[in-house]
Motif scaffolding. Structure first.
Motif, mmCIF file in Angstrom:
data_model
loop_
_atom_site.group_PDB
_atom_site.id
_atom_site.type_symbol
_atom_site.label_atom_id
_atom_site.label_comp_id
_atom_site.label_asym_id
_atom_site.label_seq_id
_atom_site.Cartn_x
_atom_site.Cartn_y
_atom_site.Cartn_z
ATOM 1 N N PRO A 7 0.441 -2.185 9.865
ATOM 2 C CA PRO A 7 -0.771 -2.754 9.263
ATOM 3 C C PRO A 7 -1.944 -1.776 9.389
ATOM 4 C CG PRO A 7 0.199 -4.274 10.848
ATOM 5 C CD PRO A 7 0.939 -2.984 10.958
ATOM 6 N N ARG A 8 -2.610 -1.553 8.299
ATOM 7 C CA ARG A 8 -3.789 -0.664 8.236
ATOM 8 C C ARG A 8 -3.549 0.704 8.876
ATOM 9 N NH1 ARG A 8 -8.220 -5.123 10.010
ATOM 10 N NH2 ARG A 8 -7.772 -6.560 8.324
ATOM 11 N N PRO A 9 -2.590 1.441 8.348
ATOM 12 C CA PRO A 9 -2.335 2.769 8.936
ATOM 13 C C PRO A 9 -3.514 3.701 8.703
ATOM 14 C CG PRO A 9 -1.125 2.519 6.898
ATOM 15 C CD PRO A 9 -1.771 1.188 7.185
ATOM 16 N N ARG A 10 -3.691 4.596 9.631
ATOM 17 C CA ARG A 10 -4.756 5.593 9.505
ATOM 18 C C ARG A 10 -4.190 6.818 8.792
ATOM 19 N NH1 ARG A 10 -9.189 5.229 13.226
ATOM 20 N NH2 ARG A 10 -9.299 7.469 12.927
ATOM 21 N N ASP A 11 -5.018 7.420 7.976
ATOM 22 C CA ASP A 11 -4.682 8.667 7.287
ATOM 23 C C ASP A 11 -3.366 8.555 6.505
ATOM 24 O OD1 ASP A 11 -5.167 11.168 6.401
ATOM 25 O OD2 ASP A 11 -4.759 12.184 8.306
ATOM 26 N N THR A 12 -3.330 7.613 5.583
ATOM 27 C CA THR A 12 -2.105 7.379 4.813
ATOM 28 C C THR A 12 -1.697 8.592 3.978
ATOM 29 O OG1 THR A 12 -3.370 6.339 3.027
ATOM 30 C CG2 THR A 12 -2.427 4.887 4.689
ATOM 31 N N THR A 13 -2.668 9.361 3.526
ATOM 32 C CA THR A 13 -2.331 10.536 2.721
ATOM 33 C C THR A 13 -1.503 11.527 3.536
ATOM 34 O OG1 THR A 13 -4.327 10.277 1.396
ATOM 35 C CG2 THR A 13 -3.270 12.438 1.359
ATOM 36 N N ALA A 14 -1.915 11.789 4.759
ATOM 37 C CA ALA A 14 -1.176 12.720 5.621
ATOM 38 C C ALA A 14 0.214 12.173 5.940
ATOM 39 C CB ALA A 14 -1.948 12.978 6.903
ATOM 40 N N LEU A 15 0.297 10.871 6.184
ATOM 41 C CA LEU A 15 1.600 10.263 6.474
ATOM 42 C C LEU A 15 2.532 10.355 5.269
ATOM 43 C CD1 LEU A 15 0.523 7.093 8.492
ATOM 44 C CD2 LEU A 15 1.773 9.088 9.365
ATOM 45 N N ARG A 16 2.009 10.111 4.083
ATOM 46 C CA ARG A 16 2.837 10.196 2.877
ATOM 47 C C ARG A 16 3.303 11.623 2.619
ATOM 48 N NH1 ARG A 16 -0.516 6.149 -1.122
ATOM 49 N NH2 ARG A 16 0.124 4.245 -0.059
ATOM 50 N N ARG A 17 2.428 12.573 2.840
ATOM 51 C CA ARG A 17 2.815 13.976 2.658
ATOM 52 C C ARG A 17 3.889 14.377 3.664
ATOM 53 N NH1 ARG A 17 -3.220 16.391 1.638
ATOM 54 N NH2 ARG A 17 -3.339 15.731 -0.539
ATOM 55 N N ARG A 18 3.714 13.932 4.908
ATOM 56 C CA ARG A 18 4.714 14.231 5.941
ATOM 57 C C ARG A 18 6.059 13.598 5.583
ATOM 58 N NH1 ARG A 18 5.971 15.901 10.898
ATOM 59 N NH2 ARG A 18 7.065 14.531 12.348
ATOM 60 N N LEU A 19 6.018 12.361 5.116
ATOM 61 C CA LEU A 19 7.251 11.674 4.719
ATOM 62 C C LEU A 19 7.953 12.426 3.585
ATOM 63 C CD1 LEU A 19 8.704 9.063 5.596
ATOM 64 C CD2 LEU A 19 7.615 7.942 3.665
ATOM 65 N N LEU A 20 7.189 12.912 2.653
ATOM 66 C CA LEU A 20 7.761 13.677 1.545
ATOM 67 C C LEU A 20 8.382 14.983 2.036
ATOM 68 C CD1 LEU A 20 8.254 13.928 -1.457
ATOM 69 C CD2 LEU A 20 5.987 14.936 -1.682
ATOM 70 N N ARG A 21 7.677 15.709 2.900
ATOM 71 C CA ARG A 21 8.221 16.967 3.443
ATOM 72 C C ARG A 21 9.517 16.718 4.214
ATOM 73 N NH1 ARG A 21 2.872 18.029 4.668
ATOM 74 N NH2 ARG A 21 3.213 17.467 6.843
ATOM 75 N N LEU A 22 9.514 15.674 5.038
ATOM 76 C CA LEU A 22 10.710 15.357 5.817
ATOM 77 C C LEU A 22 11.857 14.928 4.904
ATOM 78 C CD1 LEU A 22 9.015 13.463 8.774
ATOM 79 C CD2 LEU A 22 10.153 15.698 8.891
ATOM 80 N N SER A 23 11.546 14.199 3.846
ATOM 81 C CA SER A 23 12.571 13.780 2.896
ATOM 82 C C SER A 23 13.235 14.987 2.241
ATOM 83 C CB SER A 23 11.963 12.885 1.814
ATOM 84 O OG SER A 23 11.500 11.680 2.361
#
Length: 78
Positions: A27-43
């Motif tokens: 709930p209400r994650p901080r810095d969603t842009t960085a998390l999404r970018r990290r998820l994409l790189r890891l994927s």
């Protein structure tokens, strides 16, 4: 498939992907842009890892890797 067949870096990458996904799903994650970018790189790292060229059944191996990483994550959390 034997869990010991997976390279350590692949298991660690899957565990990092799981942790990042959980952080993004909170709930209400901080810095969603960085998390999404990290998820994409890891994927991308997971998808194109050289290990997949050596496995006869890639879908089954990917499923086993996800299960293994979740199990290791649960053990670490305990």
């Amino acid at each position: 498939m034997d869990a010991t067949d997976f390279p350590d870096d692949l298991v660690q990458t899957q565990a990092a992907w799981n942790a990042t996904y959980q952080a993004l799903a909170a709930p209400r994650p901080r810095d969603t842009t960085a998390l999404r970018r990290r998820l994409l790189r890891l994927s991308v790292r997971l998808w194109w890892h050289p290990y997949w060229e050596t496995v006869p059944s890639v879908p089954a191996a990917r499923s086993e890797l996800r299960h293994l990483a979740r199990t290791h994550g649960a053990v670490r959390a305990a």
